[in-house]
Design an enzyme around this catalytic site. Structure first.
Site, PDB file in Angstrom:
ATOM      1  N   LYS A   1      35.904  35.899  36.107  1.00  0.00           N
ATOM      2  CA  LYS A   1      34.975  35.085  36.899  1.00  0.00           C
ATOM      3  C   LYS A   1      33.778  34.568  36.087  1.00  0.00           C
ATOM      4  O   LYS A   1      33.912  33.605  35.355  1.00  0.00           O
ATOM      5  CB  LYS A   1      34.527  35.878  38.128  1.00  0.00           C
ATOM      6  CG  LYS A   1      35.691  36.127  39.113  1.00  0.00           C
ATOM      7  CD  LYS A   1      35.175  36.612  40.441  1.00  0.00           C
ATOM      8  CE  LYS A   1      36.277  37.120  41.353  1.00  0.00           C
ATOM      9  NZ  LYS A   1      37.003  36.087  42.059  1.00  0.00           N
TER      10      LYS A   1
ATOM     11  N   PHE B   1      41.181  45.040  46.111  1.00  0.00           N
ATOM     12  CA  PHE B   1      41.590  43.652  45.850  1.00  0.00           C
ATOM     13  C   PHE B   1      41.497  43.420  44.348  1.00  0.00           C
ATOM     14  O   PHE B   1      40.412  43.448  43.765  1.00  0.00           O
ATOM     15  CB  PHE B   1      40.731  42.620  46.585  1.00  0.00           C
ATOM     16  CG  PHE B   1      41.272  41.227  46.373  1.00  0.00           C
ATOM     17  CD1 PHE B   1      42.269  40.722  47.197  1.00  0.00           C
ATOM     18  CD2 PHE B   1      40.846  40.444  45.301  1.00  0.00           C
ATOM     19  CE1 PHE B   1      42.824  39.463  46.968  1.00  0.00           C
ATOM     20  CE2 PHE B   1      41.400  39.186  45.069  1.00  0.00           C
ATOM     21  CZ  PHE B   1      42.387  38.700  45.913  1.00  0.00           C
TER      22      PHE B   1
ATOM     23  N   ASP C   1      37.659  47.581  37.396  1.00  0.00           N
ATOM     24  CA  ASP C   1      37.794  46.145  37.632  1.00  0.00           C
ATOM     25  C   ASP C   1      36.417  45.613  38.014  1.00  0.00           C
ATOM     26  O   ASP C   1      35.969  45.744  39.148  1.00  0.00           O
ATOM     27  CB  ASP C   1      38.818  45.888  38.746  1.00  0.00           C
ATOM     28  CG  ASP C   1      38.973  44.392  39.042  1.00  0.00           C
ATOM     29  OD1 ASP C   1      38.101  43.609  38.614  1.00  0.00           O
ATOM     30  OD2 ASP C   1      39.947  44.021  39.726  1.00  0.00           O
TER      31      ASP C   1
HETATM   32  C1  PLP Z   1      37.809  42.603  41.879  1.00  0.00           C
HETATM   33  C2  PLP Z   1      38.701  41.433  41.615  1.00  0.00           C
HETATM   34  N1  PLP Z   1      39.708  41.557  40.744  1.00  0.00           N
HETATM   35  C3  PLP Z   1      40.531  40.535  40.471  1.00  0.00           C
HETATM   36  C4  PLP Z   1      40.388  39.315  41.095  1.00  0.00           C
HETATM   37  C5  PLP Z   1      41.344  38.194  40.788  1.00  0.00           C
HETATM   38  O1  PLP Z   1      40.696  37.201  40.070  1.00  0.00           O
HETATM   39  P1  PLP Z   1      41.358  35.732  39.959  1.00  0.00           P
HETATM   40  O2  PLP Z   1      41.210  35.099  41.299  1.00  0.00           O
HETATM   41  O3  PLP Z   1      40.553  35.045  38.886  1.00  0.00           O
HETATM   42  O4  PLP Z   1      42.789  35.931  39.572  1.00  0.00           O
HETATM   43  C6  PLP Z   1      39.355  39.148  42.016  1.00  0.00           C
HETATM   44  C7  PLP Z   1      39.188  37.857  42.725  1.00  0.00           C
HETATM   45  O5  PLP Z   1      38.492  37.735  43.698  1.00  0.00           O
HETATM   46  C8  PLP Z   1      38.490  40.233  42.294  1.00  0.00           C
HETATM   47  O6  PLP Z   1      37.506  40.121  43.182  1.00  0.00           O
END
Ligand code: PLP
Length: 416
Positions: free
Chosen positions: A261, A147, A232
């Site tokens: 975040k 994700f 990530d």
């Molecule tokens: C591992 C990871 N990458 C990217 C994202 C995407 O972040 P955003 O919701 O700020 O676009 C999330 C969101 O939950 C995430 O958990």
């Protein structure tokens, strides 16, 4: 008396949302109006212990006083100039964040998905300009059940059908292998591979921790094959797992960190791509950008977040209290809990599907004053703000145990 007059404040607010807010989420029937630390208060004055922390964006607690003080001061001086001019906040933020990551440079963005998109662009550009992959021929290896957000390119390499269905055509250039399988990953890399993009611990998949040797093997493979390792850490990073980065648990340093975040202190959207100059230096004026990316308000907050992380206290709290959380959750295995995974104050809990869906259990928990979120049917995610105390963890898990013991029961006197 109109229908609206007979509704509770909660029902009235949810009805307005239902009419005017796009239905791309399925929220719990809780209408928050204020919050402090780990506690959220709803429009009817009920208090909830937040065990989700906005998917780890509120790692430092709601309205953390150190962060809000800086935000207030910055609101009174300068909020936005775009990148058309310099500000006196962006450079110091990027310097501090680069140092925290042991890297040279930072590309500031806003949302997590934007950081992922930006990381993909940087890797592709590095592939053409530095590695010599023919333009338009590169590929990036990702993991099943990843994700990384929900933009068009990101869903192109997701295997979540709900996120994909109806949104094609998809962006090409990605190949997906089983998370944790270094042999499959090695086999997927070819001469045109520019990057391996992974969550070091998969969050939305249910807090899935890979085998101990996986990330070190990925690191070695990326070095051997001249491929960028992109971690990530948008959800797993910034103290959530008990270390600054989840990669730290495995002794691994990626070529590119993707952060978001909690970087914005739970106040503003702030994300970043962090890498050395030989990687981020591939970007030149006009090739990438964002009006709000790196704005002075976000940069001031981000600088404070980095300073707070430098002290190490949030990492220690997460490690120590995480042990307590996991011990309490593991004690419920066999009493409604099937499995517990995770690190630090981050736990994925599989519940016995016979007790109801994950969503049903979260509704029961909200009735008892605990906010958690389900993922993938029968998995619940516990990720409280890192300022939670042991006594608060005990109280939350006591509520959880009671829900598991009697999942069908409703508390009387609650309006949920
Ligand atoms: C591992 C990871 N990458 C990217 C994202 C995407 O972040 P955003 O919701 O700020 O676009 C999330 C969101 O939950 C995430 O958990």
């Amino acid at each position: 008396m109109t229908v609206v007059d007979t509704m509770s404040s909660t029902e009235a607010a949810i009805a307005v949302d239902g009419r005017h807010v796009a239905h791309n989420y399925s929220p719990l029937p809780v209408v928050a109006t204020s919050a402090d630390g780990v506690w959220v208060t709803d429009v009817e004055g009920r208090r909830y212990l937040d065990c989700l922390a906005a998917y780890s964006a509120v790692n430092f607690g709601h309205r953390n006083p150190e962060i809000t003080a800086v935000a207030h001061a910055q609101l009174d001086s300068l909020t936005l100039v775009s990148r058309a001019f310099h500000s006196d906040r962006l450079g110091p933020f990027c310097q501090a964040l680069a140092e925290l990551c042991g890297k040279d440079m930072v590309l500031p963005m806003n949302s997590g998905a934007e950081a992922v998109e930006s990381g993909i662009k940087v890797a592709r550009k590095w592939g053409t300009d530095v590695k010599g992959v023919p333009a338009g021929q590169s590929n990036i290896v990702v993991a099943h059940n990843n994700f990384h957000g929900r933009t068009t390119t990101i869903i192109s390499f997701s295997d979540d059908e709900t996120a994909r269905r109806g949104f094609g055509p998809y962006t090409p250039g990605f190949r997906s292998v089983a998370f944790g399988d270094a042999d499959a990953l090695a086999a997927a890399i070819d001469d045109n591979t520019v990057a391996v993009l992974l969550e070091p611990i998969q969050g939305e998949a249910g807090i899935v921790v890979p085998p101990r040797d996986f990330l070190p093997r990925v690191r070695a493979l990326c070095t051997e094959r001249n491929v960028l390792m992109i971690a990530d850490e948008i959800q797993s990073g910034l103290a959530r797992t008990g270390r600054t980065f989840a990669c730290d648990h495995f002794g691994v340093v990626p070529d590119i960190y993707l952060l978001g975040k909690a970087l914005g202190g739970g106040v503003v959207p702030l994300s970043a791509v962090v890498a050395d100059r030989d990687v981020l230096g591939v970007l030149h004026p006009g090739e990438h950008g964002s009006t709000f990316g790196g704005n002075p308000l976000a940069a001031a907050i981000g600088t404070t977040v980095v300073a707070m992380l430098r002290r190490g206290e949030f990492q220690s709290r997460s490690a120590e209290l995480g042990d307590h959380l996991h011990a309490r959750l593991r004690a419920l295995i066999g009493s409604g809990v099937v499995a517990v995974r995770g690190m630090g104050l981050w736990a994925g809990v599989d519940i016995d599907p016979a007790l109801g869906t994950g969503k049903q259990i979260t509704v029961r928990l909200a009735e008892r004053g605990v906010l958690v979120k389900d993922t993938h049917g029968s998995t619940l995610r516990f990720a409280p703000p890192l300022v939670i105390t042991a006594a608060e963890i005990d109280w939350a898990i006591d509520q959880f145990a009671q829900v598991l013991a009697d999942p069908g029961s409703h508390l009387s006197g609650t309006a949920l």
